[in-house]
Design a protein around this motif. Structure first.
Motif, short mmCIF file in Angstrom:
data_model
loop_
_atom_site.label_atom_id
_atom_site.label_comp_id
_atom_site.label_asym_id
_atom_site.label_seq_id
_atom_site.Cartn_x
_atom_site.Cartn_y
_atom_site.Cartn_z
N PHE A 29 0.84 -1.19 0.00
CA PHE A 29 0.00 0.00 0.00
C PHE A 29 0.88 1.24 0.00
N GLN A 30 0.51 2.19 -0.82
CA GLN A 30 1.19 3.49 -0.83
C GLN A 30 0.18 4.54 -0.39
N LEU A 31 0.52 5.27 0.67
CA LEU A 31 -0.42 6.22 1.27
C LEU A 31 -0.42 7.57 0.58
N ALA A 32 0.54 7.86 -0.27
CA ALA A 32 0.57 9.12 -1.02
C ALA A 32 1.28 8.88 -2.32
N VAL A 95 -6.88 -8.21 -4.05
CA VAL A 95 -6.44 -7.96 -5.42
C VAL A 95 -4.93 -7.80 -5.49
N GLY A 96 -4.35 -7.09 -4.51
CA GLY A 96 -2.91 -6.83 -4.55
C GLY A 96 -2.06 -7.91 -3.93
N ALA A 97 -2.65 -8.97 -3.40
CA ALA A 97 -1.88 -10.02 -2.73
C ALA A 97 -0.95 -10.74 -3.70
N GLY A 98 0.32 -10.78 -3.35
CA GLY A 98 1.31 -11.50 -4.14
C GLY A 98 1.67 -10.86 -5.46
N ARG A 99 1.29 -9.62 -5.69
CA ARG A 99 1.59 -8.94 -6.94
C ARG A 99 2.68 -7.90 -6.74
N ILE A 103 -0.90 -0.61 -4.32
CA ILE A 103 -2.25 -0.06 -4.20
C ILE A 103 -2.13 1.40 -3.73
N PRO A 104 -2.39 2.38 -4.59
CA PRO A 104 -2.24 3.80 -4.19
C PRO A 104 -3.50 4.30 -3.48
N LEU A 105 -3.54 4.18 -2.18
CA LEU A 105 -4.74 4.50 -1.43
C LEU A 105 -5.13 5.97 -1.58
N VAL A 106 -4.16 6.87 -1.42
CA VAL A 106 -4.48 8.30 -1.50
C VAL A 106 -4.94 8.67 -2.91
N THR A 107 -4.33 8.07 -3.91
CA THR A 107 -4.76 8.33 -5.28
C THR A 107 -6.20 7.86 -5.49
N ILE A 108 -6.56 6.72 -4.92
CA ILE A 108 -7.93 6.22 -5.03
C ILE A 108 -8.89 7.17 -4.34
N LEU A 109 -8.52 7.62 -3.15
CA LEU A 109 -9.40 8.54 -2.41
C LEU A 109 -9.55 9.87 -3.14
N SER A 110 -8.46 10.38 -3.70
CA SER A 110 -8.54 11.63 -4.46
C SER A 110 -9.43 11.47 -5.69
#
Length: 405
Positions: A29-32, A95-99, A103-110
């Motif tokens: 996970f990437q928070l920003a 979805v991101g397991a083992g890949r 997963i860009p969380l902040v990008t998704i929220l924006s």
């Protein structure tokens, strides 16, 4: 009806448990975004453990909802938010397991916030109309008209700010046509709204093909409103880049929701509007001009929908194309109904649909074990499930769609 939330929570927990058993490896996970100076390190988390914790959280929320339902007490929005957030995070983790992807969380929220802008404006437009007794099915046409006029005027003036001022005029024009036929001439308001949607779609498509296509630089240039970071607030980690580093359209959305939330229930204007939608004869008896109130609210709603349409062009930095609204007007109606004809409820429902769209777009880019066509269906499936699951809990204004006098 009271047991619906506990059942949904139990089903969600079982699905999450299945995802936990199927997950292998880590999820990153990437928070920003990496381009942001607030970027945080990528978090490497064991997928199965994360989903298991979220499944336990969902099970606990479902048990609490069951307890409240048996006690005939209100379940509250918090439980629903926990269930939705836990399931969404579980799905992203699976979805991101083992890949190798992140997963860009902040990008998704924006993206979710940005995608919800036309939905919020559209649902507010429908809310204002229906609270005063007029069914506004023409939101789709108002959004599309705002996108078209905003792009054309901005290109002619070489300024997105001028286009932003012009966009509400298109929504107002569609609203006046709805008032003319639906209120004055008493044509069925749903039929008029659908006809206006088709009219705006055909007119904008014709002008795009015959006028804009021959002079795209002068009449259909891609222009974008600048981002306006709010000092101090924009520097808050995670939340700051999402909420306070946006264009003027997003800030106008905040303002519109806040003002309408107060004015609708705590002002004479709001009382008169609701009286016209619930009991127009009683409103007329105490001296309220029902027709003028309904027309004025349709015009105000059209202006808001036109602003929402400007997001598709000026808010996104895109040139106008055919059918840019792409059904968002109808989703806005669903958000209005799901939100119980309340501004804050419409905001929450619009954010739900925007988040579903953002998740679908992100997953289709980073790759997923789920087929791409299924991913693209996510926002529409969420719309159907949300309205089918919760529409029975809300009541429309009693006199909506009823001509008066």
């Amino acid at each position: 009806m009271a047991l619906k939330i506990p059942i949904i929570g139990a089903v969600a927990a079982l699905l999450q448990l299945g995802m936990a058993l199927a997950a292998r490896g880590e999820t990153r996970f990437q928070l920003a975004t990496s381009a942001d100076f607030l970027a945080l390190p990528v978090l490497h988390l064991p997928a199965a453990a994360v989903i298991g914790v979220l499944a336990a959280l969902s099970a606990g929320a479902a048990a609490w909802a069951l307890h409240r339902a048996r006690a005939r007490a209100a379940i509250g929005i918090g439980v629903k938010a926990i269930l939705g957030a836990a399931f969404a995070l579980s799905f992203l983790t699976w979805v991101g397991a083992g890949r190798d992807s992140v997963i860009p969380l902040v990008t998704i929220l924006s993206s979710a916030l940005a995608l919800s802008v036309p939905l919020v404006f559209g649902s507010l437009a429908g809310l204002i109309g229906e609270r005063s007794g007029t069914i506004n099915i023409a939101i789709e046409g108002q959004l599309l008209g705002g996108a078209f006029l905003g792009a054309v005027v901005a290109s002619m003036a070489s300024s997105p700010w001028v286009g932003l001022i012009a966009a509400p005029l298109a929504g107002i024009l569609v609203a006046l046509l709805l008032a003319l036929f639906g209120l004055k001439h008493r044509v069925h308001q749903i039929v008029v709204g659908v006809v206006l949607n088709v009219l705006v779609l055909g007119l904008t498509s014709f002008l795009f093909s015959t006028v804009l296509a021959h002079n795209p630089a002068g009449l259909n240039a891609a222009m974008r409103l600048p981002a306006l970071p709010i000092p101090v607030l924009a520097q808050i980690p995670v939340i700051g880049p999402v909420m306070f580093k946006q264009t003027i359209l997003v800030y106008l959305m905040y303002l519109a929701v806040a003002v309408l939330s107060v004015m609708l229930f705590r002002s004479r204007w709001g009382l008169r509007m609701r009286a016209c939608g619930e009991h127009p004869k009683a409103a007329d008896t105490v001296g309220i001009n029902v027709m003028r109130t309904r027309v004025n609210n349709l015009v105000l709603g059209g202006a808001l929908a036109g602003l929402g349409g400007a997001f598709f062009t000026l808010g996104s930095g895109l040139a106008f194309t055919k059918d840019m609204a792409a059904g968002n007007g109808y989703i806005a109606l669903a958000a209005m109904i799901l939100g119980g004809w309340r501004p804050l409820g419409a905001l929450g429902a619009s954010l739900l649909f925007g988040f579903a769209t953002a998740v679908g777009q992100t997953i289709s880019v980073i790759g997923s074990p789920v087929p791409a066509n299924i991913i693209l269906m996510i926002p529409y499936v969420v719309t159907i499930l949300a309205v089918a699951g919760f529409v029975g809990k809300v009541r429309a204004p009693a006199a909506e769609g009823v001509p008066y006098p």
